[in-house]
Design an enzyme around this catalytic site. Structure first.
Site, PDB file in Angstrom:
ATOM      1  N   HIS A 186       0.944  -1.104  -0.001  1.00  0.00           N
ATOM      2  CA  HIS A 186      -0.282  -0.007  -0.053  1.00  0.00           C
ATOM      3  C   HIS A 186       0.835   1.229  -0.052  1.00  0.00           C
ATOM      4  O   HIS A 186       0.457   2.262  -0.163  1.00  0.00           O
ATOM      5  CB  HIS A 186      -0.883   0.059   1.261  1.00  0.00           C
ATOM      6  CG  HIS A 186      -0.269   0.206   2.672  1.00  0.00           C
ATOM      7  ND1 HIS A 186      -0.332  -0.698   3.384  1.00  0.00           N
ATOM      8  CD2 HIS A 186       0.084   1.384   3.081  1.00  0.00           C
ATOM      9  CE1 HIS A 186       0.239  -0.253   4.454  1.00  0.00           C
ATOM     10  NE2 HIS A 186       0.476   1.114   4.422  1.00  0.00           N
ATOM     11  N   ASP A 216      -0.029  -7.678   1.360  1.00  0.00           N
ATOM     12  CA  ASP A 216       0.483  -6.303   1.471  1.00  0.00           C
ATOM     13  C   ASP A 216       1.883  -6.108   1.509  1.00  0.00           C
ATOM     14  O   ASP A 216       2.557  -5.462   2.305  1.00  0.00           O
ATOM     15  CB  ASP A 216      -0.176  -5.516   2.780  1.00  0.00           C
ATOM     16  CG  ASP A 216      -0.220  -3.997   2.702  1.00  0.00           C
ATOM     17  OD1 ASP A 216       0.152  -3.500   1.862  1.00  0.00           O
ATOM     18  OD2 ASP A 216      -0.157  -3.702   3.905  1.00  0.00           O
ATOM     19  N   SER A 320       4.718   2.402   8.089  1.00  0.00           N
ATOM     20  CA  SER A 320       4.314   1.206   7.271  1.00  0.00           C
ATOM     21  C   SER A 320       5.381   0.800   6.525  1.00  0.00           C
ATOM     22  O   SER A 320       5.983   1.640   5.831  1.00  0.00           O
ATOM     23  CB  SER A 320       3.358   1.682   6.347  1.00  0.00           C
ATOM     24  OG  SER A 320       2.166   1.816   6.909  1.00  0.00           O
TER      25      SER A 320
END
Length: 377
Positions: A186, A216, A320
């Protein structure tokens, strides 16, 4: 195997080595191979006639015979005990040599049999080895946050991706010296350009090599990079609740930010969007779903679920794709989602409340070959 190992000194006078045994070191063997001291004096000659000739083993000079290495010696026919001692000692040479050879060969293959070799040779310098974890920080500094930060920060980078609908900021973990970096899908999904900055301030452009939206995960490659420091990838299956962990990333573009905490739960089923148009949620964090509830925005209709490591180490927007690290300095997870208490549009009011999630590193390792092949899932 350890029951059959003989320490050095038990076979110091094998038959035919060219020297007579000392009076106080003569030993006998019963059929089970157990050695025990005997009377140092040879028994008196028996009343019957001498037995068959006894051919002595090789002498010290390599010939056949007694201590002087020549001729054939004739001895009385003694009882079977002492004679069997000679046979037992001769037969033991082969298996003992074989044990040593096997232990040496096995020690090259893995650290497990290195201890056996240590026992055979009497040495105590065999180093332990592992295929899954390493001591990135010295053993004496295990668990030291500052030591972990010094060792692992050079292996974590900041990622800035330009998207059609804006920009995305995240982190990544270096997995090869030539610039392979693992991050979240992402962070780079739908990017038209990617810029990466290392901990020493060096900037690179990068391109996506492979993606796996179901986990992911994405692998990017820095252009013209060399000499980077790869992170040591650990074993996430060995984690237990309560283990100390450290997170390193670039929250809000603050490169090399270090936070710490513990593993607060394992095997959390976290659902995240696979659609790059979802972007980061209103609260500043990537939207995710847990227990049927939406956090940090709407995950949309296109989602994927994975079993995550839960941590109370502070994770914020920009963490992230960064590293979750164990007490020895091994990366055990890729940080991927965080819960933001504030759902307002003003991301400055959002922040970590101690609920962060990371993709287990064993899942990453099992996916690396596919990512390197250019898979775009």
């Amino acid at each position: 195997m350890s029951e059959s190992i003989r320490r050095s000194g038990e076979y110091e006078h094998p038959e035919g080595d060219g020297q007579a045994p000392a009076a106080d070191s003569v030993q006998s063997a019963d059929p089970r191979g157990a050695f025990a001291p005997v009377n140092p004096e040879w028994p008196p000659p028996p009343p019957y006639a001498p037995g068959r000739p006894f051919a002595a083993g090789p002498g010290a000079d390599g010939g056949q015979g007694g201590a002087d290495g020549g001729g054939t010696a004739t001895f009385p026919a003694f009882p079977a005990g002492p004679a069997h001692a000679s046979t037992s000692r001769k037969r033991t040479r082969g298996p003992l040599a074989l044990l040593a050879a096997v232990a040496i060969a096995s020690a090259v293959v893995g650290g497990g049999t290195a201890f056996a070799f240590q026992e055979l040779t009497g040495t105590h310098t065999v180093a332990a080895s592992s295929t899954t974890t390493t001591n990135v920080v010295p053993s004496s500094q295990r668990g030291s946050i500052s030591a972990i930060a010094r060792a692992v920060t050079p292996s974590v980078v900041e990622i800035n991706a330009t998207l059609d609908n804006g920009t995305s900021t995240g982190s990544g973990v270096v997995v090869s010296s030539k610039g392979e970096v693992v991050t979240n899908n992402h962070v780079v999904a739908g990017a038209s350009s990617i810029k990466v900055r290392t901990s020493d301030g060096t900037s690179y452009t990068a391109q996506v090599v492979g993606t796996d939206s179901s986990k992911d995960l994405a692998l990017i490659k820095l252009r013209n990079a060399s000499g980077l420091k790869p992170a040591a990838l650990g074993d996430s299956d060995g984690l237990t609740v309560g283990d100390q962990v450290v997170a390193i990333g670039s929250p809000e573009g603050l490169t090399g930010t270090v936070t710490s905490g513990i593993v607060s739960a394992l095997h959390r089923d976290v659902t995240v969007p696979t659609d790059e148009n979802q972007g980061q949620g209103d609260g500043g964090g990537w939207p995710f779903q847990f227990g049927g509830h939406q956090f940090n925005g709407d995950t949309g209709s296109s989602t994927t679920t994975y079993r995550a490591i839960q941590t109370d180490a502070s994770l914020n927007p920009g963490n992230s794709g960064g590293a979750l690290i164990d007490a020895s300095g091994n990366v055990v997870g890729i940080n991927s989602a965080m819960y933001s208490a504030n759902q307002a549009s003003d991301s400055s009011n959002a922040g970590s409340v101690g609920l962060g999630f990371a993709i287990p590193i064993n899942s990453v390792k099992s996916d690396l070959a596919s990512l390197r092949s250019g898979s775009q899932n």
